[in-house]
Design a protein around this motif. Structure first.
Motif, PDB file in Angstrom:
ATOM      1  N   TYR A 161       0.879  -1.165   0.000  1.00 39.14           N
ATOM      2  CA  TYR A 161       0.000   0.000   0.000  1.00 39.14           C
ATOM      3  C   TYR A 161       0.918   1.217   0.000  1.00 39.14           C
ATOM      4  O   TYR A 161       1.754   1.357   0.883  1.00 39.14           O
ATOM      5  N   PHE A 185       1.881   5.452  -0.612  1.00 39.21           N
ATOM      6  CA  PHE A 185       1.401   6.792  -0.328  1.00 39.21           C
ATOM      7  C   PHE A 185       2.442   7.820  -0.773  1.00 39.21           C
ATOM      8  O   PHE A 185       3.647   7.553  -0.755  1.00 39.21           O
ATOM      9  N   TYR A 238       3.201  11.812   0.461  1.00 38.43           N
ATOM     10  CA  TYR A 238       2.888  12.925   1.339  1.00 38.43           C
ATOM     11  C   TYR A 238       3.736  14.128   0.934  1.00 38.43           C
ATOM     12  O   TYR A 238       4.865  13.982   0.457  1.00 38.43           O
ATOM     13  N   LYS A 256      -2.865   7.950  -2.645  1.00 42.35           N
ATOM     14  CA  LYS A 256      -2.522   6.631  -2.131  1.00 42.35           C
ATOM     15  C   LYS A 256      -2.966   5.557  -3.114  1.00 42.35           C
ATOM     16  O   LYS A 256      -3.921   5.762  -3.877  1.00 42.35           O
ATOM     17  N   PHE A 288      -3.961   1.428  -3.294  1.00 41.46           N
ATOM     18  CA  PHE A 288      -4.214   0.175  -2.587  1.00 41.46           C
ATOM     19  C   PHE A 288      -4.312  -0.981  -3.573  1.00 41.46           C
ATOM     20  O   PHE A 288      -3.715  -2.026  -3.384  1.00 41.46           O
ATOM     21  N   TYR A 341       3.080   0.850   3.308  1.00 43.85           N
ATOM     22  CA  TYR A 341       2.539   0.056   4.419  1.00 43.85           C
ATOM     23  C   TYR A 341       2.524  -1.390   3.968  1.00 43.85           C
ATOM     24  O   TYR A 341       1.970  -1.719   2.927  1.00 43.85           O
ATOM     25  N   PRO A 353       4.079  -0.938  10.517  1.00 47.15           N
ATOM     26  CA  PRO A 353       3.528   0.406  10.334  1.00 47.15           C
ATOM     27  C   PRO A 353       4.206   1.187   9.227  1.00 47.15           C
ATOM     28  O   PRO A 353       5.277   0.825   8.757  1.00 47.15           O
ATOM     29  N   LEU A 354       3.563   2.275   8.867  1.00 50.85           N
ATOM     30  CA  LEU A 354       3.970   3.080   7.724  1.00 50.85           C
ATOM     31  C   LEU A 354       5.470   3.384   7.762  1.00 50.85           C
ATOM     32  O   LEU A 354       5.998   3.855   8.771  1.00 50.85           O
ATOM     33  N   PHE A 414       8.495   5.502   5.796  1.00 56.34           N
ATOM     34  CA  PHE A 414       8.701   6.621   4.885  1.00 56.34           C
ATOM     35  C   PHE A 414      10.067   6.541   4.223  1.00 56.34           C
ATOM     36  O   PHE A 414      11.043   6.052   4.810  1.00 56.34           O
ATOM     37  N   ALA A 456      13.844  10.407   7.136  1.00 61.75           N
ATOM     38  CA  ALA A 456      12.431  10.081   7.077  1.00 61.75           C
ATOM     39  C   ALA A 456      11.814  10.113   8.466  1.00 61.75           C
ATOM     40  O   ALA A 456      12.497   9.846   9.462  1.00 61.75           O
ATOM     41  N   PRO A 457      10.537  10.438   8.560  1.00 59.26           N
ATOM     42  CA  PRO A 457       9.862  10.288   9.857  1.00 59.26           C
ATOM     43  C   PRO A 457       9.925   8.839  10.319  1.00 59.26           C
ATOM     44  O   PRO A 457       9.742   7.917   9.518  1.00 59.26           O
ATOM     45  N   LEU A 466       8.442   6.148  13.197  1.00 61.21           N
ATOM     46  CA  LEU A 466       7.400   5.941  14.192  1.00 61.21           C
ATOM     47  C   LEU A 466       7.998   5.526  15.529  1.00 61.21           C
ATOM     48  O   LEU A 466       8.807   4.597  15.597  1.00 61.21           O
ATOM     49  N   THR A 468      -3.454   1.549   8.399  1.00 63.26           N
ATOM     50  CA  THR A 468      -3.239   2.746   7.605  1.00 63.26           C
ATOM     51  C   THR A 468      -3.493   2.538   6.126  1.00 63.26           C
ATOM     52  O   THR A 468      -3.557   3.489   5.369  1.00 63.26           O
TER      53      THR A 468
END
Lengths: 111, 115
Positions: free
Chosen positions: A32, A34, A36, A49, A51, A94, A98-99, A101, B42-43, B45, B99
């Motif tokens: 998935y 994205f 930003y 995004k 999917f 994803y 978790p996401l 980046f 990068a960000p 988590l 997400t």
């Protein structure tokens, strides 16, 4: 675990020119994906995004992205860049965690 | 119209002096996230809350803690900040933790400086 690579740290384009920001991902299954955008002093805002389904995804602000499984890519495009598009762009994936980046691509727009 | 609010926007603290960053949301979302974003990176988590359930990432240092007293507020506590903790801290929310179905909405971030 999944990972994301944005090969270009910084790109400069002329206002009105077309734009393509590259994103490559690593994930064994269908990811998935994205994009930003982060303007100076602002939080991240979702542009678009992916999917499943149509591999060409339309987003806000005139952006689109194309998912290419064979190339593990999800490149962001815009046909005509505006000065207000100057910002940092992050690709994210994803998968089974978790996401995650990418490190981002900073876009500068010149007159 | 601000949906995810972070205070303060800029925070300066001294090495080893505890600091708390604040995040509030008007979206009534179930999930609140804290990310750390170092310069040109990068960000990353740190952890997230799904309602009152706390989920810590495996590599988040013990020096970082979080509290969520109610749906609207979430705090990031850094017990003994080191120079390496200087970063932008981003708060985000989503309706659910999956997400791939729900967008994350980000606040403007708090830039932390450690002297």
């Amino acid at each position: 675990a999944q990972s994301v690579t944005q090969p270009d740290i910084h790109i400069t384009v002329s206002e009105g020119a077309s734009l393509e920001l590259r994103c490559n991902y690593s994930y064994g299954a269908t990811p998935y994906l994205f994009w930003y955008v982060q303007s100076p002093g602002q939080g991240l805002q979702l542009l678009l995004k992916y999917f499943s389904g149509d591999t060409l995804v339309q987003g806000i602000k005139g952006f689109e992205a194309e998912f290419k499984r064979s190339q593990s890519s999800f490149n962001l495009r815009k046909p005509s860049v505006h000065w207000s598009d100057a910002a940092e762009y992050f690709c994210a994936v994803y998968g089974n965690t978790p996401l995650v980046f990418g490190k981002g691509t900073r876009l500068s727009v010149i007159a | 119209d601000a949906m995810v609010i972070q205070n303060p926007r800029y925070q300066v603290t001294q090495f080893g002096k505890p600091v708390t960053l604040s995040c509030s949301q008007t979206l009534n979302h179930n999930v609140m996230y804290w990310y750390q974003q170092k310069s040109s990176q990068a960000p990353k988590l740190l952890f997230h809350y799904y309602d009152k359930d706390f989920n810590n990432e495996a590599d988040t240092p013990d020096n970082f803690q979080s509290r969520r007293p109610n749906t609207s507020f979430c705090f990031l506590d850094i017990r003994s900040p080191g120079l390496g903790d200087a970063a932008m801290y981003l708060c985000a929310t989503s309706r659910a933790p999956d997400t791939y179905t729900d967008t994350q909405y980000f606040g403007p971030g708090t830039r932390l400086t450690v002297l």
